[in-house]
Design a protein around this motif. Structure first.
Motif, PDB file in Angstrom:
ATOM      1  N   ILE A  35      12.251  -3.475   2.702  1.00 14.53           N
ATOM      2  CA  ILE A  35      10.909  -3.094   3.174  1.00 14.53           C
ATOM      3  C   ILE A  35      10.128  -4.281   3.733  1.00 14.53           C
ATOM      4  CG2 ILE A  35      10.817  -1.178   1.545  1.00 14.53           C
ATOM      5  CD1 ILE A  35       9.015  -2.861  -0.252  1.00 14.53           C
ATOM      6  N   ASP A  36      10.611  -5.524   3.482  1.00  8.98           N
ATOM      7  CA  ASP A  36       9.869  -6.711   3.936  1.00  8.98           C
ATOM      8  C   ASP A  36       9.875  -6.874   5.444  1.00  8.98           C
ATOM      9  OD1 ASP A  36       9.395  -7.226   1.322  1.00  8.98           O
ATOM     10  OD2 ASP A  36      10.655  -9.027   1.168  1.00  8.98           O
ATOM     11  N   TYR A  37      10.723  -6.140   6.165  1.00 10.12           N
ATOM     12  CA  TYR A  37      10.869  -6.357   7.603  1.00 10.12           C
ATOM     13  C   TYR A  37      10.193  -5.262   8.438  1.00 10.12           C
ATOM     14  CZ  TYR A  37      14.156  -9.700   5.777  1.00 10.12           C
ATOM     15  OH  TYR A  37      14.705 -10.739   5.075  1.00 10.12           O
ATOM     16  N   PHE A  38       9.289  -4.527   7.792  1.00 10.43           N
ATOM     17  CA  PHE A  38       8.616  -3.445   8.505  1.00 10.43           C
ATOM     18  C   PHE A  38       7.103  -3.558   8.344  1.00 10.43           C
ATOM     19  CE2 PHE A  38      12.861  -2.128   7.491  1.00 10.43           C
ATOM     20  CZ  PHE A  38      13.327  -1.667   8.710  1.00 10.43           C
ATOM     21  N   VAL A  39       6.389  -3.130   9.400  1.00  8.24           N
ATOM     22  CA  VAL A  39       4.917  -3.210   9.408  1.00  8.24           C
ATOM     23  C   VAL A  39       4.357  -2.365   8.277  1.00  8.24           C
ATOM     24  CG1 VAL A  39       2.846  -2.675  10.746  1.00  8.24           C
ATOM     25  CG2 VAL A  39       4.848  -3.677  11.887  1.00  8.24           C
ATOM     26  N   ASP A  40       4.876  -1.172   8.110  1.00  4.51           N
ATOM     27  CA  ASP A  40       4.409  -0.273   7.049  1.00  4.51           C
ATOM     28  C   ASP A  40       5.480  -0.274   5.948  1.00  4.51           C
ATOM     29  OD1 ASP A  40       3.442   1.688   5.429  1.00  4.51           O
ATOM     30  OD2 ASP A  40       3.117   3.165   7.020  1.00  4.51           O
ATOM     31  N   SER A  41       5.318  -1.242   4.996  1.00  7.42           N
ATOM     32  CA  SER A  41       6.341  -1.383   3.948  1.00  7.42           C
ATOM     33  C   SER A  41       6.400  -0.158   3.036  1.00  7.42           C
ATOM     34  CB  SER A  41       6.067  -2.641   3.117  1.00  7.42           C
ATOM     35  OG  SER A  41       4.772  -2.574   2.525  1.00  7.42           O
TER      36      SER A  41
END
Length: 792
Positions: free
Chosen positions: A457-463
């Motif tokens: 989830i660390d690589y997405f704008v909306d974690s």
């Protein structure tokens, strides 16, 4: 053959054989090794000698059954030596029971041999002969009317009557020349069911014969033979009062008056039905055990501790291309491309007790190489003494090919993953990234090492949305078109469409999720690449040297490659949507092949005959497997067809060649035989059987020298062949089973395997008896003529 409902596995065979031995209570059956240690003890032995099995098996020596006098005289050893030399020792000796009582027994000793013909022990069958000896002695004395036994004729009659009554095991019947029964003892009553008053002086002995024998005149034929020869002895079918038929051993001797004139007959008989049944059951059990070995799909063999083959099954013969006789007695290592590794395999088994999945490459007589998985273990005798190695060699050529194809497939799959235009990523149950492809690294701007092990989830704008997508995938098993915005290392934001599903281990446990991330802006390019992939896959199918075909559940052809079209002689359009079975000679078998594949999931080496458009018939070997859609539903079968016409032709030629070679041997007018290097017979033709009077089974495995009047000269003939390479016109005198002697001219030569290694001696023995007679007459004539000349 035994019905498999009686014995279904090896353990049941042993139990069945044990039941047979235990049911033989009339005879003592004892097995022992070469040193005399007891290794088998049936219930008959327990009853006769008084020892229980646990007291003697593996513990006691058979010398406990001999008298001290016989042991001191060395008689036990002489008996065993005679049995080894002549194949059997039979006689009457004194025996000793557990309680010290001495009795007389009739004993038959035969050697037990392993599969190579080497003696490994002895089998002793014995029976208390005391009563029979007493009966014979009493009859002898009664005939003499010794005054110490009887003082007048009436006492003699009474004495003989007592003897006949006490003989309950044997039927004793007296009759006149016309067959009328005059004497009927207790044994006859028990055996045939008639009371004395029903038959004595009333009935004819024909009532004891079968109707078929009476109609054929056999009773009269037997009586005439007894009169002519002084005795008739044989095995015939007899009939009881209740109509039951049984097999009996019968001895018939004429009764004569004081002038020597025949006045009747004395018949002594015994029911041997149980003996015959036991013999047949033993034969059936041995045949069943051998059948288990021969029916094994693996090549099975046994070797001694030095690696010399002592037994093989048919699969081993097929694997190596050598006959059973050629294999037995030869080194195991000779049949592999790497003899040293094969020999090391034997040593490893002897050292470790067993070995599994030891790979070797078998080399057949024709040069064919077969990769095999060698699994072996040692086997021991009842005393735990090492006897050798039992091994199974499974053909894993296809398995190795599959492994190679699997490695190629894995490499191919990795290539597909890496070549994917989508970013591919796997996530473990904790939410951490466990694998990515290069495209995912390119899309994110991070290296593979940086991504693996970090939270997805660390690589997405909306974690939170990313975390929800992971959770939904684990809960539902799959998500499709799940939109997420990826934040790259450079700060760029990519809108991606995720498709994900869980993946499991072979046990069904969820190990994580596999997801593909597609940059939606690259849709058109991805579609183009997809088309290229389909073309590539089609190219792979068309490049196959085998005919490939797919068939749906309705047995309709759904796809074929060009090779299949050429084999069938039809176009792709003609084949697609047509019925698959109609293109084969055996249409029902073709249909059954489809049904079997759908039922079992796959079939291998399924042979069919393809009927081409030009009426040419082509034998093909099919390998097929089911294929499924995304919902795991079976959609049909995918099959490859390999042309095996050349292979079939070679198999036919090989069978014809083998039959032709055997026919040449059997049609020879001379007695032909082969022996190994120590003079043990390994093969014979029918002429050799006729010369010796022994069957092929009796000859094979026995010393060549045994069948000649001068065994030493015969043995010297073998040594001469081995020393010189061949021998011609070597005269010997053969002695047949019935004592007939035949002068033969022995011509022989050695033969070797394809590597030049000595295998044995091939010999021809020609009957020159008439020639020798002519030579003698010629010499007599020459001497006579010379005498005339000199006397002139």
């Amino acid at each position: 053959m035994l019905d498999n409902r009686i014995v279904g596995n090896a353990e049941e065979v042993v139990d069945f054989l044990g039941n047979i031995l235990e049911s033989s209570t009339e005879y003592s059956i004892i097995g022992k090794d070469l040193d005399g240690k007891i290794i088998l003890w049936n219930d008959g032995a327990r009853r006769l000698y008084g020892y229980r099995p646990e007291e003697v098996i593996g513990k006691a020596n058979s010398s406990i059954l001999h008298t001290e006098e016989d042991i001191k005289a060395g008689k036990p050893r002489l008996m065993m030596q005679a049995a080894l030399k002549d194949g059997k020792w039979e006689g009457t000796i004194n025996r000793r029971r557990k309680n010290g009582e001495i009795f007389t027994a009739r004993v038959v000793i035969t050697p037990r041999r392993d599969i190579s013909g080497h003696p490994v022990g002895f089998l002793l069958i014995s029976k208390d002969y005391t009563n029979e000896m007493r009966f014979s002695e009493e009859v002898r004395k009664a005939k003499l009317f010794d005054s110490a036994i009887v003082s007048n004729a009436q006492q003699a009659v009474d004495f003989i009557t007592n003897i006949l009554k006490s003989s309950t095991e044997y039927s004793v019947i007296g009759k006149d020349l016309d067959g009328k029964i005059l004497l009927w003892n207790e044994g006859a009553r028990r055996l045939y069911g008639y009371e004395p008053e029903e038959v004595v002086g009333k009935a004819n002995s024909a009532i004891l014969h079968t109707e078929e024998d009476v109609a054929a005149g056999k009773p009269r034929e037997i009586l005439e033979a007894a009169l002519h020869n002084g005795k008739w002895e044989g095995t015939i079918t007899r009939r009881r009062k209740n109509g039951d038929l049984f097999t009996a051993r019968v001895v018939i001797t004429p009764r004569r008056d004081s002038m020597g004139r025949a006045i009747g007959y004395l018949l002594i008989s015994k029911d041997i039905t149980d003996e015959i049944r036991l013999t047949e059951q033993l034969k059936s059990t041995q045949f069943y055990t051998r059948s288990l070995i021969e029916s094994n799909i693996d090549a099975l063999m046994a070797t001694d501790p030095l690696g010399i083959i002592s037994d093989v099954n048919k699969q081993m013969v097929i694997l190596t291309g050598y006959t059973r006789d050629e294999l037995i007695g030869s080194p195991f290592k000779n049949y592999f491309t790497d003899p040293e590794r094969a020999e090391e395999g034997i040593k490893l088994v002897l050292r470790e007790g067993k070995v599994t999945n030891y790979e070797l490459t078998a080399l057949s007589k024709t040069g064919k190489m077969t990769v095999v998985s060698y699994n072996a273990s040692t086997f021991r005798d009842a005393e735990g003494k090492l006897q050798g190695v039992f091994a199974a060699a499974r053909d894993i050529t296809e398995h190795k090919e599959l492994e190679q194809r699997l490695r190629e497939s894995e490499a191919y799959n990795r290539g597909l993953i890496e070549a994917s235009v989508d970013g591919l990523i796997t996530v473990d149950p904790s939410g951490a990234i466990s694998d990515v492809n290069a495209r995912m690294c390119q899309m994110s701007g991070y290296s593979r090492e940086e991504l693996i092990g970090t939270p997805f989830i660390d690589y997405f704008v909306d974690s939170e949305n990313a975390d929800s997508g992971v959770k939904q995938t684990f809960e539902k098993g799959v998500v499709t078109d799940y939109a997420l915005t990826m934040a790259t290392r450079e700060g760029q934001q990519l809108i991606t469409s995720f498709n994900a599903s869980v993946f499991k281990d072979p046990s069904g446990n969820v190990h994580g999720i596999f997801a593909s991330a597609r940059d939606i802006t690259e849709q058109a390019r991805l579609q183009e690449q997809l088309a290229e992939e389909r073309a590539y896959n089609r190219g792979l199918i068309e490049a196959s040297v085998d005919g490939l075909v797919t068939v749906d559940e309705g047995m309709r052809i759904t796809d074929v490659n060009e090779t299949m079209c050429r084999m069938a002689g039809r176009t792709r359009n003609q084949l697609i949507n047509s019925s698959f079975p109609t293109y084969f000679v055996e249409q029902e078998r073709a249909a059954e092949g489809v049904r079997l594949t759908l039922k079992e999931g796959s079939v291998t080496n399924y042979v069919l005959t393809l009927q081409a458009a030009d009426d040419q018939r082509v034998p093909v070997s099919f390998n097929a497997a089911v294929f499924k859609d995304a919902a795991n539903k079976v959609r049909g079968i995918f099959a490859s067809a390999r042309n095996i016409a050349d292979q079939k032709k070679l198999e036919s030629q090989l069978q014809a060649s083998q039959f032709y070679t055997r026919s040449l041997i059997e049609s020879n007018i001379d007695a032909l035989m082969t022996t190994d290097s120590v003079g043990i017979i390994t093969d014979v033709n029918q002429q050799m059987e006729a010369l010796t009077g022994h069957s092929r089974e009796e000859l094979i495995g026995t010393p060549f020298k045994n069948y000649f009047t001068n065994p030493d000269r015969a043995e010297e003939g073998i040594r001469l062949v081995l020393r010189e390479g061949n021998v011609t016109n070597y005269e010997l005198t053969a002695r047949s089973k019935d004592g007939r002697e035949t002068v033969v001219s022995y011509n022989a030569a050695t033969f070797a395997d394809r590597e030049g290694k000595l295998q044995g001696v091939f010999a021809a023995a020609r009957d020159i008896t008439e020639q020798k007679k002519l030579e003698l007459r010629l010499r007599d004539s020459q001497a006579y003529n010379r005498g005339l000349i000199e006397a002139s």
